[in-house]
Design a protein around this motif. Structure first.
Motif, mmCIF file in Angstrom:
data_model
loop_
_atom_site.group_PDB
_atom_site.id
_atom_site.type_symbol
_atom_site.label_atom_id
_atom_site.label_comp_id
_atom_site.label_asym_id
_atom_site.label_seq_id
_atom_site.Cartn_x
_atom_site.Cartn_y
_atom_site.Cartn_z
ATOM 1 N N TRP A 70 -7.599 -2.623 3.548
ATOM 2 C CA TRP A 70 -6.666 -3.708 3.247
ATOM 3 C C TRP A 70 -7.048 -5.019 3.921
ATOM 4 C CZ3 TRP A 70 -3.853 1.078 4.166
ATOM 5 C CH2 TRP A 70 -3.197 1.573 3.026
ATOM 6 N N GLN A 92 -1.847 -4.890 -3.480
ATOM 7 C CA GLN A 92 -1.287 -3.563 -3.290
ATOM 8 C C GLN A 92 -0.049 -3.436 -4.166
ATOM 9 O OE1 GLN A 92 -2.129 -0.806 -1.474
ATOM 10 N NE2 GLN A 92 -0.314 0.170 -2.347
ATOM 11 N N THR A 213 3.356 -4.332 3.472
ATOM 12 C CA THR A 213 2.466 -4.555 2.329
ATOM 13 C C THR A 213 2.883 -5.766 1.510
ATOM 14 O OG1 THR A 213 3.829 -3.080 0.953
ATOM 15 C CG2 THR A 213 1.962 -2.093 2.112
ATOM 16 N N GLN A 219 -1.415 -5.460 4.849
ATOM 17 C CA GLN A 219 -1.760 -4.487 3.805
ATOM 18 C C GLN A 219 -1.444 -5.043 2.417
ATOM 19 O OE1 GLN A 219 -1.929 -2.993 7.455
ATOM 20 N NE2 GLN A 219 0.133 -3.404 6.694
ATOM 21 N N LYS A 222 -6.338 -5.399 -1.621
ATOM 22 C CA LYS A 222 -7.486 -4.498 -1.525
ATOM 23 C C LYS A 222 -8.705 -5.166 -2.167
ATOM 24 C CE LYS A 222 -5.162 -1.098 -3.495
ATOM 25 N NZ LYS A 222 -4.799 0.235 -4.037
ATOM 26 N N TYR A 350 0.622 5.535 0.144
ATOM 27 C CA TYR A 350 0.743 4.370 -0.728
ATOM 28 C C TYR A 350 0.140 4.683 -2.090
ATOM 29 C CZ TYR A 350 1.309 1.755 3.674
ATOM 30 O OH TYR A 350 1.726 1.308 4.896
ATOM 31 N N ASN A 352 -2.601 4.048 -4.620
ATOM 32 C CA ASN A 352 -3.994 3.671 -4.388
ATOM 33 C C ASN A 352 -4.762 3.540 -5.697
ATOM 34 O OD1 ASN A 352 -6.148 2.975 -2.724
ATOM 35 N ND2 ASN A 352 -6.841 5.086 -2.486
#
Length: 532
Positions: A70, A92, A213, A219, A222, A350, A352
């Motif tokens: 992240w 995310q 996030t 976070q 990505k 989480y 993904n």
């Protein structure tokens, strides 16, 4: 004389081919194209605590991260590097309900965008009061030099566990702090200095950016194609011939006119400067001649590394999204005794799903929970993780396309993840040795960062700072004003959507507190009036 016996001569040796070491090499090469740089990496790959692997996805083979993954919009060092390397990010996934299992066997869900977890009212108030106190305290801890905090010795003399027990009274709130410590640091609250906890939080600009996030948090984003490619692309920039794999460093000898670095494979390199960018506990295993100062030696002996096991599970469909779940899980399931372990196999999880749209979930077991589960077989861990996902999101979770696990405690030349922590008493006595060069040896690594310590951004920032130190000693005329600022960089208090969301949440909780106070006060007044 064979090639193995020959001596290589360069200007700078970088020990460690992770993100911090390669950032140092890249920055040096940009500032001084004539600088001869050699990176020595102990593993057979670059990337350090990042690792991207191929797995089967719904649309065919795709890649996922088994290590660091992240970044966030306030992490300017890593974002600048991604831009230079031509890499893109994607958000995310956070839409829908999150799952929480704290303080009891009950599995609860709540809307992530509400900013308020589904806890009993008394636990929610308890936790919010704790958060307010932590935020007030951490603002007194300078991220560039936490030892200057006026309360340094007092706060460095206690653990987070001690502080937690003194300031929390509900089990669900205590569980929340325990889970956060486990996932952020990879160790239990009983092992972390309270001052280090506050310092680490300050390096991220606050508690909420550190753990969330939402937009502006750590976070938030990505990297498309995976995080390990950052290091792989830097290798292309500095030249593959300048990065030696499978060369763990065993000895560093300093002389008046240079440094000699020796590897386990018998390779010897002469240089003017060394940047050591490996985790502190591994740097402490190198033999130094002359010996390092006592402060530095003591520091490396008292910075244990966390333990994290990470799981990536791919599926044909994102069935949790179809049920209005966002894949997020926070759990401290002490009711589970599956496979003889004290807690369930997941502390946090989480969504993904890859940038290509291939559905997946990611889960972590950390700290003592990881230690327990690591003693079970891989099949037992897999079955336990899938059972838990099925409990949270439905029976479809038991039928994955692919499954991968990474026990970072078993990773050679890492021995743990995500970060080395500081035990009580270390900061107030030995923190200057964390970054201070030892002669011709300079120290990098995310643990030495003042901006987003422990994250990929911290690795990049520390690598640049170490490179600037080398340039200051060898070619100061090449430094820019931005370079000089890296030597004193500290986080700015940036207003982010995450902070704003939690400010609103705080107001809601404050309203609840005021309302509860009015109800109790009115009830007591009526009671005493009737009694009178």
């Amino acid at each position: 004389m064979t090639e193995e016996d020959s001596t290589e001569c360069v200007d700078v040796v970088v020990v460690g081919g992770g993100l911090s070491g390669l950032s140092s090499a890249y920055h040096l090469s940009k500032r001084d194209s004539s600088c001869r740089i050699l990176v020595l990496e102990a593993k057979g790959r670059v990337g350090g605590r990042t690792e991207t692997v191929p797995l089967q996805g719904a649309g065919g083979q795709d890649v996922w991260d088994l290590g660091g993954m992240w970044v966030g919009r306030t992490q300017l060092h890593i974002l600048q590097l991604l831009q230079e390397l031509g890499l893109q990010t994607y958000p995310q996934y956070t839409s829908g309900h999150a799952v929480m299992q704290l303080g009891s066997a009950r599995v609860a869900k709540y809307r992530s965008d509400s900013g308020i977890p589904n806890l009993p009212l008394h636990s929610l108030i308890d936790l919010q009061l704790f958060i307010w106190k932590v935020e007030r305290m951490r603002k007194l801890v300078p991220p560039g030099d936490p030892g200057r905090c006026l309360h340094a010795r007092e706060w460095d003399s206690m653990t987070v566990e001690t502080f937690k027990q003194k300031n929390l009274w509900t089990q669900a709130a205590k569980d929340s702090v325990d889970v956060a410590c486990s996932i952020v640091y990879g160790v239990d609250a009983s092992r972390i200095s309270l001052l280090y906890y506050l310092y680490y939080t300050s390096c991220a600009g606050g508690l909420f950016p550190l753990i969330e996030t939402t937009k502006g948090a750590g976070q938030e984003l990505k990297i498309k194609g995976g995080a390990q490619q950052v290091c792989e692309l830097i290798v292309k920039k500095v030249g593959r011939q300048n990065v030696w794999l499978n060369q763990p460093v065993t000895h560093i000898t300093q002389r008046a006119d240079g440094v000699t670095v020796t590897t386990a494979g018998g390779r010897t390199v002469q240089a003017q400067r060394v940047i050591c960018s490996i985790p502190p506990h591994l740097a402490g295993r190198i033999a130094y001649s002359p010996p390092l100062p006592m402060e530095r030696d003591h520091l490396t002996q008292n910075m244990p590394v966390g333990h994290t096991i990470k799981y990536v599970v791919t599926y044909r469909r994102a069935f949790w999204r179809e049920k209005d779940f966002n894949g997020a899980v926070v759990a401290y399931d002490r009711t589970s005794d599956k496979d003889g372990c004290d807690t369930g196999p997941i502390q946090i999880a989480y969504d993904n799903t890859s940038s290509n749209g291939n559905p997946a979930l990611v889960a972590f077991m950390c700290a003592n929970y990881a230690k327990q589960w690591a003693s079970r077989s891989a099949d037992q861990r897999k079955a336990a993780v899938l059972r838990k996902f099925a409990e949270y999101f439905g029976e479809e979770a038991k039928d994955p396309l692919d499954f991968a696990e990474k026990d970072w405690g078993m990773e050679p030349y890492n021995g743990g993840c995500p970060v080395n922590i500081m035990v009580p008493g270390l900061i107030s006595s030995f923190i200057p040795a964390l970054r201070r060069p030892c002669g011709r040896i300079h120290w990098a690594g995310t643990e030495t960062a003042s901006l987003w310590c422990g994250f990929m951004n911290g690795a990049v920032q520390s690598g640049i700072r170490a490179a600037v130190e080398v340039l200051s000693a060898t070619s100061p005329q090449l430094l820019t004003e931005d370079d000089r600022q890296e030597l004193v960089a500290v986080p700015q208090e940036v207003e982010t959507p995450a902070k704003e969301a939690h400010r609103k949440k705080s107001k809601k909780v404050a309203s609840v507190l005021v309302g509860a106070g009015l109800v109790v006060g009115t009830s007591l007044a009526v009671y005493y009036y009737i009694k009178a």
